[in-house]
Design a protein around this motif. Structure first.
Motif, short mmCIF file in Angstrom:
data_model
loop_
_atom_site.label_atom_id
_atom_site.label_comp_id
_atom_site.label_asym_id
_atom_site.label_seq_id
_atom_site.Cartn_x
_atom_site.Cartn_y
_atom_site.Cartn_z
N VAL A 1 0.87 -1.18 0.00
CA VAL A 1 0.00 0.00 0.00
C VAL A 1 0.91 1.22 0.00
CG1 VAL A 1 -1.75 1.31 1.27
CG2 VAL A 1 -1.80 -1.20 1.29
N VAL A 2 0.72 2.10 -0.97
CA VAL A 2 1.56 3.31 -1.07
C VAL A 2 0.70 4.51 -0.69
CG1 VAL A 2 3.16 4.63 -2.50
CG2 VAL A 2 2.75 2.20 -3.00
N LEU A 3 1.06 5.15 0.41
CA LEU A 3 0.29 6.29 0.91
C LEU A 3 1.00 7.59 0.56
CD1 LEU A 3 -2.11 7.35 2.63
CD2 LEU A 3 -0.59 7.19 4.62
N PHE A 4 0.28 8.47 -0.14
CA PHE A 4 0.78 9.79 -0.50
C PHE A 4 -0.13 10.85 0.13
CE2 PHE A 4 1.57 7.09 -4.27
CZ PHE A 4 2.90 7.34 -4.56
N ASP A 5 0.37 12.09 0.17
CA ASP A 5 -0.57 13.21 0.26
C ASP A 5 -0.71 13.77 -1.15
OD1 ASP A 5 1.46 15.13 -0.28
OD2 ASP A 5 1.83 15.47 1.84
N PHE B 1 5.95 -5.39 -8.34
CA PHE B 1 5.13 -5.17 -7.16
C PHE B 1 3.64 -5.22 -7.50
CE2 PHE B 1 9.06 -3.54 -5.51
CZ PHE B 1 8.96 -3.54 -4.14
N GLN B 2 2.87 -5.66 -6.53
CA GLN B 2 1.42 -5.46 -6.53
C GLN B 2 1.15 -4.30 -5.58
OE1 GLN B 2 -0.83 -8.89 -5.31
NE2 GLN B 2 -2.76 -7.77 -5.16
N TRP B 3 0.51 -3.24 -6.05
CA TRP B 3 0.38 -2.05 -5.20
C TRP B 3 -1.03 -1.47 -5.23
CZ3 TRP B 3 -1.12 1.96 -8.24
CH2 TRP B 3 -0.69 1.99 -9.58
N LEU B 4 -1.32 -0.77 -4.16
CA LEU B 4 -2.55 0.02 -4.02
C LEU B 4 -2.12 1.41 -3.59
CD1 LEU B 4 -5.69 0.38 -3.61
CD2 LEU B 4 -5.29 -0.35 -1.24
N ASP B 5 -2.48 2.42 -4.35
CA ASP B 5 -2.10 3.78 -3.94
C ASP B 5 -3.29 4.49 -3.29
OD1 ASP B 5 -3.35 4.05 -6.52
OD2 ASP B 5 -2.56 6.09 -6.63
N ASN C 1 -10.15 5.77 9.16
CA ASN C 1 -11.27 4.85 8.89
C ASN C 1 -11.54 4.71 7.40
OD1 ASN C 1 -13.14 3.13 10.21
ND2 ASN C 1 -14.78 4.55 9.66
N LYS C 2 -11.42 5.83 6.67
CA LYS C 2 -11.62 5.76 5.21
C LYS C 2 -10.54 4.92 4.55
CE LYS C 2 -13.93 10.27 4.83
NZ LYS C 2 -13.79 11.68 4.33
N LEU C 3 -9.31 5.06 5.03
CA LEU C 3 -8.21 4.29 4.45
C LEU C 3 -8.36 2.80 4.77
CD1 LEU C 3 -5.18 6.66 5.19
CD2 LEU C 3 -6.48 6.42 3.07
N TYR C 4 -8.76 2.49 6.02
CA TYR C 4 -9.02 1.08 6.36
C TYR C 4 -10.03 0.48 5.38
CZ TYR C 4 -7.07 1.97 11.09
OH TYR C 4 -6.27 2.29 12.16
N GLY C 5 -11.09 1.22 5.10
CA GLY C 5 -12.14 0.72 4.21
C GLY C 5 -11.61 0.42 2.82
N LYS C 6 -10.81 1.32 2.27
CA LYS C 6 -10.25 1.11 0.94
C LYS C 6 -9.32 -0.10 0.92
CE LYS C 6 -10.65 5.94 -0.47
NZ LYS C 6 -9.94 7.18 -0.87
N MET C 7 -8.57 -0.28 1.99
CA MET C 7 -7.66 -1.43 2.07
C MET C 7 -8.43 -2.74 2.18
SD MET C 7 -4.84 0.45 4.54
CE MET C 7 -3.80 -0.96 4.90
N ILE C 8 -9.46 -2.74 2.98
CA ILE C 8 -10.28 -3.95 3.12
C ILE C 8 -10.93 -4.32 1.79
CG2 ILE C 8 -12.36 -4.90 4.22
CD1 ILE C 8 -11.61 -3.11 6.68
N LEU C 9 -11.49 -3.34 1.09
CA LEU C 9 -12.15 -3.60 -0.19
C LEU C 9 -11.15 -4.08 -1.25
CD1 LEU C 9 -14.61 -0.57 -0.36
CD2 LEU C 9 -15.19 -2.98 0.02
N ALA C 10 -9.88 -3.71 -1.09
CA ALA C 10 -8.85 -4.15 -2.05
C ALA C 10 -8.20 -5.46 -1.62
CB ALA C 10 -7.79 -3.06 -2.19
N ASP C 11 -8.75 -6.12 -0.59
CA ASP C 11 -8.24 -7.40 -0.10
C ASP C 11 -6.80 -7.32 0.41
OD1 ASP C 11 -10.60 -8.83 -0.61
OD2 ASP C 11 -10.03 -9.13 -2.71
N VAL C 12 -6.44 -6.19 1.00
CA VAL C 12 -5.14 -6.07 1.65
C VAL C 12 -5.17 -6.87 2.95
CG1 VAL C 12 -3.54 -4.47 2.78
CG2 VAL C 12 -4.67 -3.82 0.64
#
Length: 365
Positions: free
Chosen positions: A28-32, A52-56, A72-83
């Motif tokens: 998971v790649v976190l940017f601002d 790499f397999q990545w989610l930005d 909480n929003k980031l958790y949701g996106k990660m869960i939906l992406a099967d992280v």
């Protein structure tokens, strides 16, 4: 301890670095918003090229992103992406992204590895290294968090070329702090080459970053959870700085600017309490006078307020231990300690007032 790599370009062999450090290529790649625009396309293309397999994920480039709502929003996106637990998180940015990314990594699936890729001088030399990750609460900054060491800290001084000069000066405050608390020779090396470092000239800027990272890493390794008082020395000037930041509504003063002013106050207090001699006080203040702020900002946010007002905001800081102010002082340049005794208010007020006079002289030059 975490592995710290300082070089340009630091991401060239990222796949090999991850494998060498037991990290999977699922990231998971976190940017601002700023770092996504500046570095996102090149970095994500590189990850793709290296298998790499990545989610930005992207958050607003502001302090308010360090919140439960954003997490909480980031958790949701990660869960939906099967992280899942086989993934890791790469935080690309300054202190906000590093803190938020570390908090997410420490808490998601009870903890996944965090890799820090700092893009500001402040993050490269301070916030990305120590493993203290947090989000803010309406009652105070960084009150909700974890101790979660990064597996890798990847520092590329070339990223600093994207920063305005004000941010370079703000980050330089933490660099100079390491000289004050732990390395007298380093402090005077910074003094001699201050203009070259600020101008991002090599090898001076890389040397300053590398030595700062070494000092911080060494302190953290010896006192990770702040149990012996050693790690607290990293907060030299910060007791005053926290009050200044609150006085400025966490908006008008950069953290490093507040720390610079706070270090002048701490030097004055160290001298006033009989620990630091006059010659070293003058030497320390002379070094700090090299920093440049918008004059009007200092006039309004420090000189324009009473010493009593600053002390009041310091006393309201939610991070006090046992509701008492704790001060890091200097015995000499390069040797800091945490003062366990309570300091009487009149000593603190005197130190603030003396610091104000020093700033007035500096602004008059």
């Amino acid at each position: 301890m975490n592995t710290i790599i300082v070089k340009t370009p630091v991401t060239r062999h990222l796949g090999e670095l991850f494998s060498k450090n037991g990290l999977s290529k699922k990231t998971v790649v976190l940017f601002d918003e700023n770092t996504r625009n500046l570095f996102g396309s090149e970095l994500l293309d590189l990850l793709t090229e290296q298998g790499f397999q990545w989610l930005d994920l992207v958050v607003p480039a502001k302090e308010t992103s360090k919140s439960f709502n954003t997490a909480n929003k980031l958790y949701g996106k990660m869960i939906l992406a099967d992280v899942d637990r086989s993934w890791n998180l790469l935080a690309v940015g300054g202190g906000v992204v590093g803190d938020l990314g570390g908090f997410i990594a420490a808490s998601y699936y009870r903890g996944i590895p965090i890799i820090q890729l700092p893009t500001t001088l402040l993050a490269m030399t301070d916030s990305s290294i120590g493993g203290k990750v947090a989000i803010n609460h309406p009652l105070g900054k960084n009150l909700i968090g974890f101790f979660h060491l990064p597996r890798l800290v990847l520092i590329d001084p070339a990223y600093l070329k994207t920063l305005p000069m004000r941010e370079i000066h703000a980050g330089m405050a933490e660099v100079v702090k390491y000289g004050f608390i732990a390395d007298r020779d380093f402090l005077f090396r910074l003094d001699r080459h201050f203009s070259e470092i600020i101008a991002l000239e090599e090898p001076f800027v890389t040397d300053a970053i590398r030595r700062s990272a070494e000092i911080k890493s060494d302190v953290v390794e010896k006192d990770f959870r702040e149990e012996s008082g050693l790690r607290a020395t990293l907060n030299f000037g910060h007791t005053f700085a926290h009050g200044l930041e609150k006085l400025a509504d966490y908006r008008y003063l950069r953290h490093g600017e507040a720390v610079t002013i706070g270090m002048v106050c701490a030097l004055s207090l160290s001298h006033g309490l009989g620990y630091l001699n006059r010659e070293e006080l003058d030497q320390g203040v002379r070094i700090l006078r090299k920093f440049r702020f918008p004059h009007g900002l200092v006039q309004r946010r420090f000189l324009g307020e009473s010493s009593e007002s600053l002390l009041e905001y310091m006393l309201s800081d939610k991070k006090k231990l046992d509701r008492k102010l704790r001060f890091v002082l200097l015995k000499s340049l390069g040797s800091a300690f945490l003062l366990e005794e309570t300091v009487e208010d009149h000593h603190v007020l005197k130190a603030i007032t003396e610091a104000k006079e020093l700033f007035k002289k500096a602004l008059a030059c």
